[in-house]
Motif scaffolding. Structure first.
Motif, PDB file in Angstrom:
ATOM      1  N   LEU A 150      -8.893  -4.415   1.065  1.00  0.00           N
ATOM      2  CA  LEU A 150     -10.239  -4.323   0.492  1.00  0.00           C
ATOM      3  C   LEU A 150     -10.282  -4.896  -0.918  1.00  0.00           C
ATOM      4  O   LEU A 150     -11.243  -5.580  -1.282  1.00  0.00           O
ATOM      5  CB  LEU A 150     -10.724  -2.870   0.488  1.00  0.00           C
ATOM      6  CG  LEU A 150     -11.201  -2.340   1.836  1.00  0.00           C
ATOM      7  CD1 LEU A 150     -11.503  -0.850   1.740  1.00  0.00           C
ATOM      8  CD2 LEU A 150     -12.420  -3.103   2.322  1.00  0.00           C
ATOM      9  N   ASP A 151      -9.247  -4.624  -1.700  1.00  0.00           N
ATOM     10  CA  ASP A 151      -9.178  -5.192  -3.045  1.00  0.00           C
ATOM     11  C   ASP A 151      -9.104  -6.712  -2.987  1.00  0.00           C
ATOM     12  O   ASP A 151      -9.776  -7.414  -3.742  1.00  0.00           O
ATOM     13  CB  ASP A 151      -7.962  -4.652  -3.812  1.00  0.00           C
ATOM     14  CG  ASP A 151      -8.112  -3.192  -4.183  1.00  0.00           C
ATOM     15  OD1 ASP A 151      -9.261  -2.682  -4.164  1.00  0.00           O
ATOM     16  OD2 ASP A 151      -7.088  -2.544  -4.477  1.00  0.00           O
ATOM     17  N   PHE A 152      -8.289  -7.229  -2.074  1.00  0.00           N
ATOM     18  CA  PHE A 152      -8.128  -8.671  -1.940  1.00  0.00           C
ATOM     19  C   PHE A 152      -9.417  -9.333  -1.467  1.00  0.00           C
ATOM     20  O   PHE A 152      -9.773 -10.419  -1.918  1.00  0.00           O
ATOM     21  CB  PHE A 152      -6.983  -8.985  -0.970  1.00  0.00           C
ATOM     22  CG  PHE A 152      -6.827 -10.444  -0.686  1.00  0.00           C
ATOM     23  CD1 PHE A 152      -6.287 -11.293  -1.651  1.00  0.00           C
ATOM     24  CD2 PHE A 152      -7.223 -10.985   0.522  1.00  0.00           C
ATOM     25  CE1 PHE A 152      -6.140 -12.648  -1.402  1.00  0.00           C
ATOM     26  CE2 PHE A 152      -7.089 -12.338   0.785  1.00  0.00           C
ATOM     27  CZ  PHE A 152      -6.537 -13.173  -0.184  1.00  0.00           C
ATOM     28  N   MET A 153     -10.135  -8.673  -0.564  1.00  0.00           N
ATOM     29  CA  MET A 153     -11.338  -9.274   0.026  1.00  0.00           C
ATOM     30  C   MET A 153     -12.619  -8.813  -0.681  1.00  0.00           C
ATOM     31  O   MET A 153     -13.682  -8.748  -0.067  1.00  0.00           O
ATOM     32  CB  MET A 153     -11.396  -8.944   1.517  1.00  0.00           C
ATOM     33  CG  MET A 153     -10.286  -9.610   2.302  1.00  0.00           C
ATOM     34  SD  MET A 153     -10.387  -9.348   4.072  1.00  0.00           S
ATOM     35  CE  MET A 153      -9.653  -7.729   4.234  1.00  0.00           C
ATOM     36  N   ALA A 154     -12.524  -8.523  -1.956  1.00  0.00           N
ATOM     37  CA  ALA A 154     -13.686  -8.042  -2.695  1.00  0.00           C
ATOM     38  C   ALA A 154     -14.783  -9.098  -2.820  1.00  0.00           C
ATOM     39  O   ALA A 154     -15.970  -8.772  -2.825  1.00  0.00           O
ATOM     40  CB  ALA A 154     -13.256  -7.570  -4.084  1.00  0.00           C
ATOM     41  N   VAL A 155     -14.426 -10.357  -2.904  1.00  0.00           N
ATOM     42  CA  VAL A 155     -15.411 -11.424  -3.076  1.00  0.00           C
ATOM     43  C   VAL A 155     -15.874 -11.972  -1.736  1.00  0.00           C
ATOM     44  O   VAL A 155     -17.062 -12.151  -1.506  1.00  0.00           O
ATOM     45  CB  VAL A 155     -14.837 -12.553  -3.961  1.00  0.00           C
ATOM     46  CG1 VAL A 155     -15.817 -13.710  -4.060  1.00  0.00           C
ATOM     47  CG2 VAL A 155     -14.485 -12.014  -5.340  1.00  0.00           C
ATOM     48  N   ALA A 156     -14.930 -12.266  -0.858  1.00  0.00           N
ATOM     49  CA  ALA A 156     -15.263 -12.792   0.467  1.00  0.00           C
ATOM     50  C   ALA A 156     -14.275 -12.224   1.479  1.00  0.00           C
ATOM     51  O   ALA A 156     -13.120 -11.964   1.149  1.00  0.00           O
ATOM     52  CB  ALA A 156     -15.198 -14.315   0.474  1.00  0.00           C
ATOM     53  N   SER A 157     -14.753 -12.053   2.691  1.00  0.00           N
ATOM     54  CA  SER A 157     -13.920 -11.472   3.741  1.00  0.00           C
ATOM     55  C   SER A 157     -14.224 -12.170   5.061  1.00  0.00           C
ATOM     56  O   SER A 157     -15.150 -12.982   5.138  1.00  0.00           O
ATOM     57  CB  SER A 157     -14.213  -9.977   3.860  1.00  0.00           C
ATOM     58  OG  SER A 157     -15.497  -9.787   4.428  1.00  0.00           O
ATOM     59  N   PRO A 158     -13.480 -11.832   6.105  1.00  0.00           N
ATOM     60  CA  PRO A 158     -13.824 -12.401   7.409  1.00  0.00           C
ATOM     61  C   PRO A 158     -15.279 -12.113   7.806  1.00  0.00           C
ATOM     62  O   PRO A 158     -15.908 -12.936   8.467  1.00  0.00           O
ATOM     63  CB  PRO A 158     -12.840 -11.720   8.367  1.00  0.00           C
ATOM     64  CG  PRO A 158     -11.639 -11.452   7.523  1.00  0.00           C
ATOM     65  CD  PRO A 158     -12.214 -11.083   6.171  1.00  0.00           C
ATOM     66  N   HIS A 159     -15.819 -11.003   7.349  1.00  0.00           N
ATOM     67  CA  HIS A 159     -17.205 -10.664   7.687  1.00  0.00           C
ATOM     68  C   HIS A 159     -18.211 -11.620   7.030  1.00  0.00           C
ATOM     69  O   HIS A 159     -19.288 -11.842   7.552  1.00  0.00           O
ATOM     70  CB  HIS A 159     -17.517  -9.222   7.300  1.00  0.00           C
ATOM     71  CG  HIS A 159     -18.892  -8.798   7.696  1.00  0.00           C
ATOM     72  ND1 HIS A 159     -19.257  -8.619   9.011  1.00  0.00           N
ATOM     73  CD2 HIS A 159     -19.998  -8.544   6.956  1.00  0.00           C
ATOM     74  CE1 HIS A 159     -20.539  -8.275   9.067  1.00  0.00           C
ATOM     75  NE2 HIS A 159     -21.002  -8.215   7.838  1.00  0.00           N
ATOM     76  N   THR A 160     -17.863 -12.206   5.903  1.00  0.00           N
ATOM     77  CA  THR A 160     -18.762 -13.174   5.272  1.00  0.00           C
ATOM     78  C   THR A 160     -18.602 -14.565   5.885  1.00  0.00           C
ATOM     79  O   THR A 160     -19.466 -15.416   5.711  1.00  0.00           O
ATOM     80  CB  THR A 160     -18.516 -13.273   3.746  1.00  0.00           C
ATOM     81  OG1 THR A 160     -17.155 -13.613   3.509  1.00  0.00           O
ATOM     82  CG2 THR A 160     -18.851 -11.977   3.050  1.00  0.00           C
ATOM     83  N   TYR A 161     -17.523 -14.785   6.607  1.00  0.00           N
ATOM     84  CA  TYR A 161     -17.205 -16.100   7.144  1.00  0.00           C
ATOM     85  C   TYR A 161     -17.544 -16.239   8.635  1.00  0.00           C
ATOM     86  O   TYR A 161     -18.172 -17.206   9.053  1.00  0.00           O
ATOM     87  CB  TYR A 161     -15.706 -16.347   6.913  1.00  0.00           C
ATOM     88  CG  TYR A 161     -15.170 -17.608   7.508  1.00  0.00           C
ATOM     89  CD1 TYR A 161     -15.400 -18.837   6.909  1.00  0.00           C
ATOM     90  CD2 TYR A 161     -14.421 -17.579   8.682  1.00  0.00           C
ATOM     91  CE1 TYR A 161     -14.889 -20.010   7.450  1.00  0.00           C
ATOM     92  CE2 TYR A 161     -13.902 -18.746   9.228  1.00  0.00           C
ATOM     93  CZ  TYR A 161     -14.150 -19.949   8.609  1.00  0.00           C
ATOM     94  OH  TYR A 161     -13.649 -21.100   9.149  1.00  0.00           O
ATOM     95  N   PHE A 162     -17.109 -15.266   9.448  1.00  0.00           N
ATOM     96  CA  PHE A 162     -17.229 -15.413  10.897  1.00  0.00           C
ATOM     97  C   PHE A 162     -18.648 -15.308  11.452  1.00  0.00           C
ATOM     98  O   PHE A 162     -18.996 -16.085  12.351  1.00  0.00           O
ATOM     99  CB  PHE A 162     -16.290 -14.452  11.628  1.00  0.00           C
ATOM    100  CG  PHE A 162     -14.866 -14.928  11.634  1.00  0.00           C
ATOM    101  CD1 PHE A 162     -14.485 -15.998  12.425  1.00  0.00           C
ATOM    102  CD2 PHE A 162     -13.913 -14.324  10.839  1.00  0.00           C
ATOM    103  CE1 PHE A 162     -13.176 -16.463  12.435  1.00  0.00           C
ATOM    104  CE2 PHE A 162     -12.602 -14.771  10.845  1.00  0.00           C
ATOM    105  CZ  PHE A 162     -12.235 -15.839  11.644  1.00  0.00           C
ATOM    106  N   PRO A 163     -19.496 -14.389  11.007  1.00  0.00           N
ATOM    107  CA  PRO A 163     -20.852 -14.358  11.592  1.00  0.00           C
ATOM    108  C   PRO A 163     -21.638 -15.666  11.437  1.00  0.00           C
ATOM    109  O   PRO A 163     -22.202 -16.145  12.429  1.00  0.00           O
ATOM    110  CB  PRO A 163     -21.521 -13.177  10.879  1.00  0.00           C
ATOM    111  CG  PRO A 163     -20.384 -12.253  10.572  1.00  0.00           C
ATOM    112  CD  PRO A 163     -19.249 -13.190  10.186  1.00  0.00           C
TER     113      PRO A 163
END
Length: 168
Positions: free
Chosen positions: A47-60
């Motif tokens: 969660l700390d690492f993906m604070a800016v962008a995560s798979p959820h911001t990319y895959f949908p």
């Protein structure tokens, strides 16, 4: 001209499908081992690492693009019988991948990353992570099969173009 547009739409779907495949393989072999290695501590690190962008911001958004390019590829390539069902099968696979994500993985993401240890025991989180990874295996399979199908459909369509030029 219509054949060129159909060709480009099928090529676009192939391109998007291969990006999706590469992305899900990256998640599988690089991101997920880090997320699931030491539950629940690794969830906090992730969660700390993906604070800016995560798979959820990319895959949908990429998934939506694959639906759009897939529907265009099916509709514009429908007249080429040899490619039709390959392309349609690819779209079906990406729909299966999206459905498995929405139905099975998104709720587990909420359990693991939103609710976490504040709501659930570590054993329950480990069980949820195992379920997530099992469904993820199906998602990878859907992507691999979908990529093979659209590649085959693209090649069948391209062969049809080449053969139709020889007749003209």
């Amino acid at each position: 001209m219509k054949q060129k547009i159909a060709f480009l739409s099928i090529l676009s779907h192939l391109w998007v499908q291969l990006i999706l495949l590469g992305s899900i393989l990256l998640d599988t072999f690089m991101v997920y081992p880090n997320i699931f290695h030491d539950i629940p501590e690794s969830f906090e690190t992730a969660l700390d690492f993906m604070a800016v962008a995560s798979p959820h911001t990319y895959f949908p958004p990429l998934g939506l693009l694959s639906y759009i390019t897939g529907l265009l590829a099916v509709s514009l390539g429908w007249n080429v019988k040899s490619a039709r069902y390959w392309i349609l099968g690819s779209v079906f696979m990406i729909v299966c991948e999206g459905a498995s994500s929405i139905i099975f993985e998104w709720p587990r993401n909420e359990i693991m990353f939103i609710e976490g240890v504040d709501v659930h025991s570590v054993d329950f989180l480990k069980k949820t992570a195992k379920e997530f990874l099992i469904v993820h295996g199906f998602r990878v399979a859907f992507n691999v099969i979908g990529s093979v199908l659209i590649f085959t459909g693209f090649m069948k369509f391209y062969k049809h173009i080449l053969l139709s030029r020889q007749v003209d």
